[in-house]
Design an enzyme around this catalytic site. Structure first.
Site, PDB file in Angstrom:
ATOM      1  N   CYS A   1     -26.927 -78.817  39.377  1.00 46.22           N
ATOM      2  CA  CYS A   1     -27.164 -79.538  38.137  1.00 46.22           C
ATOM      3  C   CYS A   1     -27.022 -78.780  36.824  1.00 46.22           C
ATOM      4  O   CYS A   1     -26.695 -77.618  36.798  1.00 46.22           O
ATOM      5  CB  CYS A   1     -28.544 -80.168  38.171  1.00 46.22           C
ATOM      6  SG  CYS A   1     -29.058 -80.720  39.786  1.00 46.22           S
TER       7      CYS A   1
ATOM      8  N   GLY B   1     -22.851 -82.074  37.295  1.00 48.99           N
ATOM      9  CA  GLY B   1     -23.552 -83.062  38.092  1.00 48.99           C
ATOM     10  C   GLY B   1     -23.156 -84.457  37.674  1.00 48.99           C
ATOM     11  O   GLY B   1     -23.187 -84.780  36.487  1.00 48.99           O
TER      12      GLY B   1
ATOM     13  N   ASN C   1     -32.163 -76.551  37.664  1.00 53.83           N
ATOM     14  CA  ASN C   1     -30.826 -76.194  38.134  1.00 53.83           C
ATOM     15  C   ASN C   1     -30.984 -74.982  39.048  1.00 53.83           C
ATOM     16  O   ASN C   1     -31.342 -73.910  38.579  1.00 53.83           O
ATOM     17  CB  ASN C   1     -29.938 -75.854  36.928  1.00 53.83           C
ATOM     18  CG  ASN C   1     -28.596 -75.244  37.327  1.00 53.83           C
ATOM     19  OD1 ASN C   1     -28.003 -74.504  36.553  1.00 53.83           O
ATOM     20  ND2 ASN C   1     -28.106 -75.533  38.505  1.00 53.83           N
ATOM     21  N   GLY C   2     -30.748 -75.168  40.334  1.00 59.86           N
ATOM     22  CA  GLY C   2     -30.886 -74.053  41.269  1.00 59.86           C
ATOM     23  C   GLY C   2     -31.348 -74.534  42.626  1.00 59.86           C
ATOM     24  O   GLY C   2     -31.228 -75.712  42.966  1.00 59.86           O
TER      25      GLY C   2
ATOM     26  N   TYR D   1     -15.239 -71.644  39.227  1.00 53.04           N
ATOM     27  CA  TYR D   1     -15.148 -73.102  39.371  1.00 53.04           C
ATOM     28  C   TYR D   1     -16.176 -73.876  38.565  1.00 53.04           C
ATOM     29  O   TYR D   1     -15.840 -74.841  37.885  1.00 53.04           O
ATOM     30  CB  TYR D   1     -15.315 -73.463  40.856  1.00 53.04           C
ATOM     31  CG  TYR D   1     -15.407 -74.958  41.111  1.00 53.04           C
ATOM     32  CD1 TYR D   1     -14.263 -75.749  41.165  1.00 53.04           C
ATOM     33  CD2 TYR D   1     -16.645 -75.577  41.272  1.00 53.04           C
ATOM     34  CE1 TYR D   1     -14.356 -77.112  41.389  1.00 53.04           C
ATOM     35  CE2 TYR D   1     -16.742 -76.953  41.488  1.00 53.04           C
ATOM     36  CZ  TYR D   1     -15.595 -77.714  41.552  1.00 53.04           C
ATOM     37  OH  TYR D   1     -15.682 -79.062  41.762  1.00 53.04           O
TER      38      TYR D   1
ATOM     39  N   ASP E   1      -8.657 -72.709  42.367  1.00 53.55           N
ATOM     40  CA  ASP E   1      -9.770 -71.809  42.045  1.00 53.55           C
ATOM     41  C   ASP E   1     -10.391 -71.212  43.298  1.00 53.55           C
ATOM     42  O   ASP E   1     -10.762 -70.057  43.333  1.00 53.55           O
ATOM     43  CB  ASP E   1     -10.820 -72.549  41.205  1.00 53.55           C
ATOM     44  CG  ASP E   1     -11.165 -73.893  41.778  1.00 53.55           C
ATOM     45  OD1 ASP E   1     -11.828 -73.923  42.814  1.00 53.55           O
ATOM     46  OD2 ASP E   1     -10.749 -74.916  41.195  1.00 53.55           O
TER      47      ASP E   1
ATOM     48  N   CYS F   1     -21.814 -65.326  49.157  1.00 61.03           N
ATOM     49  CA  CYS F   1     -21.069 -66.281  49.981  1.00 61.03           C
ATOM     50  C   CYS F   1     -19.777 -65.654  50.509  1.00 61.03           C
ATOM     51  O   CYS F   1     -19.167 -66.167  51.436  1.00 61.03           O
ATOM     52  CB  CYS F   1     -20.768 -67.553  49.193  1.00 61.03           C
ATOM     53  SG  CYS F   1     -20.006 -67.250  47.593  1.00 61.03           S
TER      54      CYS F   1
HETATM   55  S1  SF4 Z   1     -23.683 -67.001  47.079  1.00 62.56           S
HETATM   56 FE1  SF4 Z   1     -21.745 -67.483  46.035  1.00 62.56          FE
HETATM   57  S2  SF4 Z   1     -22.036 -69.520  45.138  1.00 62.56           S
HETATM   58 FE2  SF4 Z   1     -24.068 -68.715  45.686  1.00 62.56          FE
HETATM   59  S3  SF4 Z   1     -24.853 -67.713  43.825  1.00 62.56           S
HETATM   60 FE3  SF4 Z   1     -23.819 -66.147  45.035  1.00 62.56          FE
HETATM   61  S4  SF4 Z   1     -21.686 -66.140  44.255  1.00 62.56           S
HETATM   62 FE4  SF4 Z   1     -22.655 -68.034  43.580  1.00 62.56          FE
END
Ligand code: SF4
Length: 475
Positions: free
Chosen positions: A7, A35, A104-105, A248, A355, A454
């Site tokens: 969000c 969002g 947001n989170g 992104y 992206d 990630c």
């Molecule tokens: S894991 Fe990836 S998407 Fe999540 S906060 Fe870290 S960089 Fe951003």
């Protein structure tokens, strides 16, 4: 736990008793890319106004909004890929009569907070925001002061958060977590003597506010008739700004942590072109977020860029972003609205710039449509490294199984090998990934100041034990 919130948030307060609600709405409209499921606003003494769908549809409720006013207020746009897309989960959320809260989170230990909220208040918390709100209420009633209450609450919170809070006395608060995963900026509207805070500087711009500064990780800012008051609620720790925001999520016109998102994206493209000399006749961006990167790639490589893919903006979902659609059906519907421009594509060797590649759904479909439009060959390069791990910090990559890089290459350490396997899966001749070094270099920020969990699966910056234990269950 049902809902997880990502969000965009806005807060504003005028020292001149000017009605700030129209400004909050303008800010939310500018944050629509964060969002698109629902939105809401809160003003002192008013019932929270929530609606499903886009803020831009608000014109149809203009009469209702005309009576909705206040010299302070907060607002929210919601994106959730796990929570139910229903009005109940729209924000801000009212917590008793004390305050409303927007988030947001992702709060990773929301279950534990919800259990306490249920025990103490009999509250049924189906979202991390509501659970956090009730814990804040507990501390507020004990401490009698929002600064102290949040400081106490922060030691209980695991995960990533920016909050906008509107207290019963009309004071608004903007809060950013100690690692600064999500962006939060402060602005000022001179003529209305109004301070504003928003998830991104593009919203401040839309509100007519001059950018003042980024709100610091671990900072809480109170906005009220006296102006602003700021305090730290946690000691300084190494930041972990989300690198995916640059790739992104954020709007290209925003500046985050002192960096232009647009320029960073252009640099992503330049870096890809320096690394990979791809044989092609035309550079085609996947609309919309990859446009600056494609331009950067074209400028650096000398291969002309052309708009070979267009969003159909006249269909209901034409302007919606595919990644943040709540379900697979919705994502596919959005992708179908990307139309190849046959005259640009036919007979050409196309290099598509995107992206990122998350589930691969859109990429496969786009590649297929380019081939059908007569492309002589299709190659692809993406500005974000392979995403193989879930995010627990506010972007919903829910399971490893959904992530294409993990699905086809597991934890293969060799980037080129991973890219080869992905190429096969989505049906392109060649496929190229950026890496973490390229990502950091393009932003100009220190590599260690950003999060790449990630990509790497290294969550060590998320040091809270409860986050680790929840992760190990899901991993
Ligand atoms: S894991 Fe990836 S998407 Fe999540 S906060 Fe870290 S960089 Fe951003």
């Amino acid at each position: 736990m049902d809902a997880k919130e990502k969000c965009g948030i806005v807060a504003a307060s005028s020292a001149d008793d000017v009605d700030v609600v129209p400004k909050v709405v303008q800010g939310l409209e500018a944050l629509q890319h964060r969002g698109q499921e629902s939105w809401g606003i809160a003003a002192p003494g008013k019932q929270i106004l929530k609606r499903m769908g886009l803020v831009t549809d608000w014109a149809s409720q203009a009469a209702e909004l005309a009576h909705y006013c206040g010299s302070s207020g907060i607002g929210h746009v919601r994106y959730s890929t796990k929570g139910r897309s229903v009005l109940d989960n729209a924000q801000p959320i009212q917590i008793e009569s004390e305050f409303s809260i927007a988030h947001n989170g992702t709060i990773a230990n929301a279950e534990a907070l919800a259990a306490k909220a249920s025990e103490e208040f009999g509250a049924s918390c189906d979202s991390d925001t509501r659970a956090t709100g009730y814990r804040l209420l507990h501390h507020l009633r004990e401490a009698g002061d929002m600064f102290k209450a949040f400081e106490r609450l922060s030691s209980e919170l695991s995960g990533a958060y920016c909050f906008a809070i509107l207290a019963a006395d009309g004071s608004a608060y903007a809060i950013r977590d100690p690692r600064g995963y999500r962006p939060l900026a402060l602005g000022y509207i001179e003529e209305a003597r109004t301070y504003a805070a928003a998830s991104e500087s593009c919203a401040l711009e839309a509100m007519g506010a001059a950018f003042v500064r980024d709100i610091e990780p671990g900072e809480i800012v109170m906005l009220n008739k006296k102006g602003i008051e700021s305090r730290r609620f946690s000691p300084k720790v190494e930041p972990a700004f989300c690198s995916f925001e640059f790739t992104y999520f954020a709007h290209p016109s925003s500046r985050i942590n002192g960096v232009s998102v647009y320029e960073a994206r252009k640099n992503f493209g330049r870096i890809l072109a320096k690394r990979f000399r791809i044989e092609a006749d035309v550079v085609v961006p996947v609309p919309d977020s990859a446009r600056p990167a494609a331009l950067g790639y074209a400028l650096e490589s000398g291969i002309p860029m052309d708009e070979g893919l267009m969003k159909d903006r006249y269909k209901r979902k034409g302007s919606i972003r595919s990644f943040i659609e709540p379900d697979q059906g919705g994502r596919e519907e959005v992708v179908k609205k990307i139309i190849p421009v046959r005259d640009v594509i036919k007979g050409k060797r196309v290099v598509v710039i995107d992206d990122s590649l998350v589930r691969g759904t859109s990429s496969k479909s786009i590649v297929d449509s380019l081939k059908k439009a007569g492309a002589a060959s299709v190659k692809m390069a993406v500005t974000f490294p392979p995403i193989r791990h879930p995010c627990y910090m506010g972007i919903d990559f829910p399971t490893k199984e959904e992530l294409l890089a993990h699905k086809v290459a597991g934890n293969e350490p060799d980037l080129a090998k991973t890219a080869e396997l992905v190429a096969k899966e989505i049906g392109v001749e060649e496929f190229y990934y950026n890496d973490i070094e390229g990502l950091a270099a393009a932003t100009g920020l220190p590599k260690d100041s950003m999060c790449y969990a990630c990509v790497t699966g290294d969550y060590s910056k998320v040091s809270e034990p409860r986050v680790r234990s929840e992760r190990s269950v899901e991993a």
